[in-house]
Design an enzyme around this catalytic site. Sequence first.
Site, PDB file in Angstrom:
ATOM      1  N   HIS A  88       1.988   4.574  -5.145  1.00 50.44           N
ATOM      2  CA  HIS A  88       2.717   5.724  -5.657  1.00 50.44           C
ATOM      3  C   HIS A  88       3.114   5.350  -6.964  1.00 50.44           C
ATOM      4  O   HIS A  88       2.601   4.154  -7.416  1.00 50.44           O
ATOM      5  CB  HIS A  88       4.203   6.204  -4.993  1.00 50.44           C
ATOM      6  CG  HIS A  88       5.261   5.007  -4.756  1.00 50.44           C
ATOM      7  ND1 HIS A  88       5.657   4.295  -5.978  1.00 50.44           N
ATOM      8  CD2 HIS A  88       5.784   4.604  -3.694  1.00 50.44           C
ATOM      9  CE1 HIS A  88       6.522   3.380  -5.159  1.00 50.44           C
ATOM     10  NE2 HIS A  88       6.556   3.613  -3.938  1.00 50.44           N
ATOM     11  N   SER A  91       7.966   4.329  -0.524  1.00 54.36           N
ATOM     12  CA  SER A  91       6.609   5.007   0.368  1.00 54.36           C
ATOM     13  C   SER A  91       7.458   5.581   1.466  1.00 54.36           C
ATOM     14  O   SER A  91       6.646   6.373   2.258  1.00 54.36           O
ATOM     15  CB  SER A  91       5.874   3.966   0.721  1.00 54.36           C
ATOM     16  OG  SER A  91       5.437   2.954  -0.263  1.00 54.36           O
ATOM     17  N   ARG A  92       8.839   5.392   1.568  1.00 52.17           N
ATOM     18  CA  ARG A  92       9.389   5.967   2.846  1.00 52.17           C
ATOM     19  C   ARG A  92       9.912   7.134   2.301  1.00 52.17           C
ATOM     20  O   ARG A  92      10.564   7.957   3.517  1.00 52.17           O
ATOM     21  CB  ARG A  92      10.811   4.832   3.105  1.00 52.17           C
ATOM     22  CG  ARG A  92      10.156   3.819   3.782  1.00 52.17           C
ATOM     23  CD  ARG A  92      11.381   2.976   4.288  1.00 52.17           C
ATOM     24  NE  ARG A  92      10.989   1.798   5.103  1.00 52.17           N
ATOM     25  CZ  ARG A  92      10.746   0.472   4.240  1.00 52.17           C
ATOM     26  NH1 ARG A  92      10.968   0.508   3.261  1.00 52.17           N
ATOM     27  NH2 ARG A  92      10.175  -0.498   5.109  1.00 52.17           N
ATOM     28  N   HIS A 132       4.153   1.761  -7.804  1.00 53.89           N
ATOM     29  CA  HIS A 132       3.320   0.615  -7.892  1.00 53.89           C
ATOM     30  C   HIS A 132       2.567   0.521  -8.920  1.00 53.89           C
ATOM     31  O   HIS A 132       2.096  -0.556  -9.748  1.00 53.89           O
ATOM     32  CB  HIS A 132       2.358   0.673  -6.579  1.00 53.89           C
ATOM     33  CG  HIS A 132       3.243   0.659  -5.127  1.00 53.89           C
ATOM     34  ND1 HIS A 132       3.156   1.757  -4.493  1.00 53.89           N
ATOM     35  CD2 HIS A 132       3.744  -0.190  -4.724  1.00 53.89           C
ATOM     36  CE1 HIS A 132       3.873   1.448  -3.297  1.00 53.89           C
ATOM     37  NE2 HIS A 132       4.087   0.178  -3.358  1.00 53.89           N
ATOM     38  N   GLN A 161      14.846  -8.905  -3.661  1.00 54.45           N
ATOM     39  CA  GLN A 161      13.504  -9.548  -3.490  1.00 54.45           C
ATOM     40  C   GLN A 161      13.264 -10.261  -4.673  1.00 54.45           C
ATOM     41  O   GLN A 161      12.708 -11.339  -4.532  1.00 54.45           O
ATOM     42  CB  GLN A 161      12.584  -8.440  -3.250  1.00 54.45           C
ATOM     43  CG  GLN A 161      11.112  -8.841  -3.080  1.00 54.45           C
ATOM     44  CD  GLN A 161      10.373  -7.731  -2.690  1.00 54.45           C
ATOM     45  OE1 GLN A 161      10.006  -7.460  -1.521  1.00 54.45           O
ATOM     46  NE2 GLN A 161       9.142  -6.883  -3.500  1.00 54.45           N
ATOM     47  N   VAL A 210      10.568   3.193 -11.193  1.00 48.92           N
ATOM     48  CA  VAL A 210      10.117   4.399 -11.639  1.00 48.92           C
ATOM     49  C   VAL A 210      10.995   5.605 -10.420  1.00 48.92           C
ATOM     50  O   VAL A 210      10.995   5.242  -9.489  1.00 48.92           O
ATOM     51  CB  VAL A 210       8.743   4.547 -11.403  1.00 48.92           C
ATOM     52  CG1 VAL A 210       8.123   5.831 -11.678  1.00 48.92           C
ATOM     53  CG2 VAL A 210       7.971   3.438 -12.326  1.00 48.92           C
ATOM     54  N   GLY A 245       0.964  -1.326  -0.041  1.00 45.16           N
ATOM     55  CA  GLY A 245       0.103  -0.039  -0.046  1.00 45.16           C
ATOM     56  C   GLY A 245       0.834   1.178  -0.119  1.00 45.16           C
ATOM     57  O   GLY A 245       2.111   1.248  -0.336  1.00 45.16           O
ATOM     58  N   ALA A 246       0.252   2.495   0.218  1.00 39.13           N
ATOM     59  CA  ALA A 246       1.186   3.758   0.439  1.00 39.13           C
ATOM     60  C   ALA A 246       1.285   3.811  -1.248  1.00 39.13           C
ATOM     61  O   ALA A 246       2.517   4.050  -1.480  1.00 39.13           O
ATOM     62  CB  ALA A 246       1.903   3.826   1.157  1.00 39.13           C
ATOM     63  N   LEU A 292      11.104   6.216  -6.631  1.00 45.20           N
ATOM     64  CA  LEU A 292       9.961   6.414  -5.687  1.00 45.20           C
ATOM     65  C   LEU A 292      10.028   5.462  -4.467  1.00 45.20           C
ATOM     66  O   LEU A 292      10.247   3.902  -4.861  1.00 45.20           O
ATOM     67  CB  LEU A 292       8.823   6.150  -6.444  1.00 45.20           C
ATOM     68  CG  LEU A 292       8.321   7.298  -7.449  1.00 45.20           C
ATOM     69  CD1 LEU A 292       7.033   7.219  -8.353  1.00 45.20           C
ATOM     70  CD2 LEU A 292       8.578   8.814  -7.002  1.00 45.20           C
TER      71      LEU A 292
HETATM   72  P1  AMP Z   1       6.176  -2.341  -1.505  1.00 41.81           P
HETATM   73  O1  AMP Z   1       4.597  -1.706  -1.185  1.00 41.81           O
HETATM   74  O2  AMP Z   1       7.250  -1.249  -1.279  1.00 41.81           O
HETATM   75  O3  AMP Z   1       6.117  -3.502  -0.812  1.00 41.81           O
HETATM   76  O4  AMP Z   1       6.460  -2.330  -3.087  1.00 41.81           O
HETATM   77  C1  AMP Z   1       5.541  -3.367  -3.851  1.00 41.81           C
HETATM   78  C2  AMP Z   1       6.118  -3.579  -5.134  1.00 41.81           C
HETATM   79  O5  AMP Z   1       6.147  -2.417  -5.801  1.00 41.81           O
HETATM   80  C3  AMP Z   1       7.423  -4.314  -5.117  1.00 41.81           C
HETATM   81  O6  AMP Z   1       7.539  -5.344  -6.007  1.00 41.81           O
HETATM   82  C4  AMP Z   1       8.406  -3.231  -5.352  1.00 41.81           C
HETATM   83  O7  AMP Z   1       9.934  -3.337  -5.921  1.00 41.81           O
HETATM   84  C5  AMP Z   1       7.742  -2.425  -6.213  1.00 41.81           C
HETATM   85  N1  AMP Z   1       8.261  -0.810  -6.217  1.00 41.81           N
HETATM   86  C6  AMP Z   1       8.366  -0.009  -5.198  1.00 41.81           C
HETATM   87  N2  AMP Z   1       8.958   0.979  -5.467  1.00 41.81           N
HETATM   88  C7  AMP Z   1       9.028   0.917  -6.810  1.00 41.81           C
HETATM   89  C8  AMP Z   1       9.683   1.903  -8.069  1.00 41.81           C
HETATM   90  N3  AMP Z   1      10.136   3.013  -7.483  1.00 41.81           N
HETATM   91  N4  AMP Z   1       9.572   1.542  -9.177  1.00 41.81           N
HETATM   92  C9  AMP Z   1       8.987   0.130  -9.656  1.00 41.81           C
HETATM   93  N5  AMP Z   1       8.662  -0.633  -8.635  1.00 41.81           N
HETATM   94  C10 AMP Z   1       8.569  -0.222  -7.337  1.00 41.81           C
END
Ligand code: AMP
Length: 303
Positions: A32, A186-187, A35, A153, A176, A29-30, A184
């Site tokens: 951007h 969420s932190r 995602h 991951q 992205v 979530g959160a 990008l």
């Molecule tokens: P998270 O919500 O942070 O667990 O991220 C969910 C998914 O979005 C994971 O597969 C992340 O690698 C991907 N993700 C997070 N940030 C980015 C980004 N800036 N660009 C592309 N994918 C992202």
Amino acid sequence: MIVATTVAELRAVLRPRRAGSIGLVPTMGALHAGHLALVAAARAACDTVVMSIFVNPTQFDQQSDLDAYPTPVERDLAQAAAAGVDVVFLPDATEMYPAGHATTVCVAGPIAETLEGAVRGRAHFDGVATIVAKLLIAAQPDDAYFGAKDAQQVVVVRRMVADLGIPSRIRVVETVRDPDGLALSSRNARLSPPERAAALAMPRALDRARRLVTDGRIGAPEIVATVTREMQESGLDIEYVAVVDPDDLAPLSRVAGPALLAVAVRAGETRLIDNVALAPVAPGADAGVDVVPGRASSEGALP
Ligand code: AMP
């Protein structure tokens, strides 16, 4: 858009849709534009797009990080709907970890124990592998989409899926970035203006590393030293800077083929990670050849 909160509901919603293809985008979530790039890739390839939103407690190594994790559910649902998600899976912690749960998926060895695993501890990737396995078993997608930003991951998830024989393809979408280069995350919302300015040294240093390699300066020690210096000079605390094989994360002494430069820093209290591919993947090799180009964040639908 349908919101399912239990595995049973999710399966019931997906049952009649299985004649077509199903894509899963796991998130915490959160949302951007990073995602949403995963959603766009899934939307382009799959008949049904499922997004899971679950802040997975077992992958957090610090309670304070979990407590501070943003959970703007209504905003996330609106963004998911606008991006064309068909089904959101929004379980609570007891749905994913019912009382008495006793099974953990453990990916052992260097791929889980180096880099993020070394800093965050063994339990981090056990938590990731366990929740991703549970989500893949719950949704049984044809394709599951992950971001290249979390490169380790991807390596861990690919290994886990291969080892357990889970019949979903793992798709990887390019990182992205904001127009200033910062990946990008969420932190990023936790960064003060000076911390954010300092954090820009990270993408700058990655770019510098790429240029070093283009100029034929392929020794890992020089690359690591240059990147470390550039980031330290901006006041970032370095956790690691490493040149590794993108397939198994083994350390490389030079960039003679596919290589990944992975970095982790702290800007103030906020932990940030990023990476860059330092050599093109040879045609036919399997190190991220299915990377789907992400959209520029400026095209994203952030309100
Ligand atoms: P998270 O919500 O942070 O667990 O991220 C969910 C998914 O979005 C994971 O597969 C992340 O690698 C991907 N993700 C997070 N940030 C980015 C980004 N800036 N660009 C592309 N994918 C992202």
